[in-house]
Write an enzyme that holds these catalytic residues in place. Sequence first.
Site, PDB file in Angstrom:
ATOM      1  N   PRO A 145      43.045  51.607   5.024  1.00  0.00           N
ATOM      2  CG  PRO A 145      43.797  52.840   3.201  1.00  0.00           C
ATOM      3  CD  PRO A 145      44.269  51.877   4.251  1.00  0.00           C
ATOM      4  CG  ASN A 146      38.490  53.949   2.248  1.00  0.00           C
ATOM      5  OD1 ASN A 146      37.857  54.851   2.779  1.00  0.00           O
ATOM      6  ND2 ASN A 146      39.464  54.183   1.383  1.00  0.00           N
ATOM      7  NE  ARG A 201      35.998  50.516   0.125  1.00  0.00           N
ATOM      8  CZ  ARG A 201      37.236  50.096   0.060  1.00  0.00           C
ATOM      9  NH1 ARG A 201      37.669  49.239   0.961  1.00  0.00           N
ATOM     10  NH2 ARG A 201      38.045  50.499  -0.879  1.00  0.00           N
ATOM     11  CE1 TYR A 223      37.138  45.918  -1.830  1.00  0.00           C
ATOM     12  CE2 TYR A 223      35.658  47.775  -2.201  1.00  0.00           C
ATOM     13  CZ  TYR A 223      36.899  47.181  -2.352  1.00  0.00           C
ATOM     14  OH  TYR A 223      37.891  47.831  -3.038  1.00  0.00           O
ATOM     15  CG  ASN A 277      42.847  44.330   2.879  1.00  0.00           C
ATOM     16  OD1 ASN A 277      43.415  45.070   2.071  1.00  0.00           O
ATOM     17  ND2 ASN A 277      41.594  43.924   2.707  1.00  0.00           N
ATOM     18  CB  ALA A 314      43.905  52.561  -1.613  1.00  0.00           C
ATOM     19  CG  HIS A 348      47.030  49.284  -5.220  1.00  0.00           C
ATOM     20  ND1 HIS A 348      47.197  47.962  -5.555  1.00  0.00           N
ATOM     21  CD2 HIS A 348      45.769  49.380  -4.698  1.00  0.00           C
ATOM     22  CE1 HIS A 348      46.083  47.297  -5.260  1.00  0.00           C
ATOM     23  NE2 HIS A 348      45.210  48.130  -4.728  1.00  0.00           N
ATOM     24  CD  GLU A 395      49.685  42.231  -1.249  1.00  0.00           C
ATOM     25  OE1 GLU A 395      50.931  42.088  -1.352  1.00  0.00           O
ATOM     26  OE2 GLU A 395      48.979  42.690  -2.162  1.00  0.00           O
ATOM     27  CG  HIS A 406      44.273  42.476  -1.756  1.00  0.00           C
ATOM     28  ND1 HIS A 406      44.378  43.779  -1.298  1.00  0.00           N
ATOM     29  CD2 HIS A 406      45.521  42.083  -2.086  1.00  0.00           C
ATOM     30  CE1 HIS A 406      45.654  44.146  -1.372  1.00  0.00           C
ATOM     31  NE2 HIS A 406      46.368  43.133  -1.846  1.00  0.00           N
ATOM     32  CG  LEU A 407      37.842  41.873   1.714  1.00  0.00           C
ATOM     33  CD1 LEU A 407      37.438  43.292   2.040  1.00  0.00           C
ATOM     34  CD2 LEU A 407      36.969  40.886   2.447  1.00  0.00           C
ATOM     35  NE  ARG A 465      38.291  46.068  -7.612  1.00  0.00           N
ATOM     36  CZ  ARG A 465      38.199  46.779  -6.480  1.00  0.00           C
ATOM     37  NH1 ARG A 465      38.685  46.275  -5.359  1.00  0.00           N
ATOM     38  NH2 ARG A 465      37.620  47.959  -6.474  1.00  0.00           N
ATOM     39  NE  ARG A 476      40.764  48.950  -7.505  1.00  0.00           N
ATOM     40  CZ  ARG A 476      40.506  49.863  -6.571  1.00  0.00           C
ATOM     41  NH1 ARG A 476      41.123  49.834  -5.416  1.00  0.00           N
ATOM     42  NH2 ARG A 476      39.612  50.806  -6.794  1.00  0.00           N
TER      43      ARG A 476
HETATM   44  C1  DQA Z   1      41.363  45.805  -1.269  1.00  0.00           C
HETATM   45  C2  DQA Z   1      41.719  46.075  -2.730  1.00  0.00           C
HETATM   46  C3  DQA Z   1      42.325  47.458  -2.887  1.00  0.00           C
HETATM   47  O1  DQA Z   1      42.629  47.707  -4.249  1.00  0.00           O
HETATM   48  C4  DQA Z   1      41.349  48.523  -2.414  1.00  0.00           C
HETATM   49  O2  DQA Z   1      41.930  49.799  -2.498  1.00  0.00           O
HETATM   50  C5  DQA Z   1      40.824  48.252  -1.057  1.00  0.00           C
HETATM   51  C6  DQA Z   1      40.477  46.879  -0.699  1.00  0.00           C
HETATM   52  C7  DQA Z   1      40.618  44.458  -1.106  1.00  0.00           C
HETATM   53  O3  DQA Z   1      40.556  43.979   0.019  1.00  0.00           O
HETATM   54  O4  DQA Z   1      40.102  43.908  -2.078  1.00  0.00           O
HETATM   55  O5  DQA Z   1      40.617  49.147  -0.260  1.00  0.00           O
HETATM   56  O6  DQA Z   1      42.565  45.724  -0.518  1.00  0.00           O
END
Ligand code: DQA
Length: 139
Positions: free
Chosen positions: A10-11, A18, A23, A73, A76, A79, A97, A99-100, A106, A110
């Site tokens: 998501p997102n 964003r 990011y 990735n 959210a 978590h 796994e 993450h950017l 953070r 998270r």
């Molecule tokens: C994320 C980190 C997550 O906590 C967050 O909800 C994201 C992006 C990252 O790539 O840093 O959507 O996965």
Amino acid sequence: MKHIAVINGPNLNMLGMREPDKYGTETLEIIKERILAAAEGLDIAIAFFQSNIEGELVTAIQQAGALDGIILNAGAYTHTSVALRDAISAVAAPVVEVHLTNVMAREEFRHISMLSAVCKGVISGFGADSYVLALRALV
Ligand code: DQA
């Protein structure tokens, strides 16, 4: 030829617009191109998938389950999602796994990943390079 799936949650379709302070300004499309460039000459076919919907991500993991690897990735859902954790546990493919951002630097919520314990490894904090490093790790 090896087959790898890159699955984004998501997102992540909003990358570029964003929270660029966290990011960066690269879109998911640019990240995709960077992964493809890193795979060039390595005899790897890469399939990309993004969804904002948890169940669709479960299905994508199941469908990629027999491939040589999955770069995930989960945004959210990392978590929160027991369903994604169970999907990772259910498949043979090693999952990295990614993450950017450095999620450990953070907010406290998270710091918990439902997924890390059932993944092959975790790469977090290197922006778009996290995906390229994950590809290298799988190779
Ligand atoms: C994320 C980190 C997550 O906590 C967050 O909800 C994201 C992006 C990252 O790539 O840093 O959507 O996965």
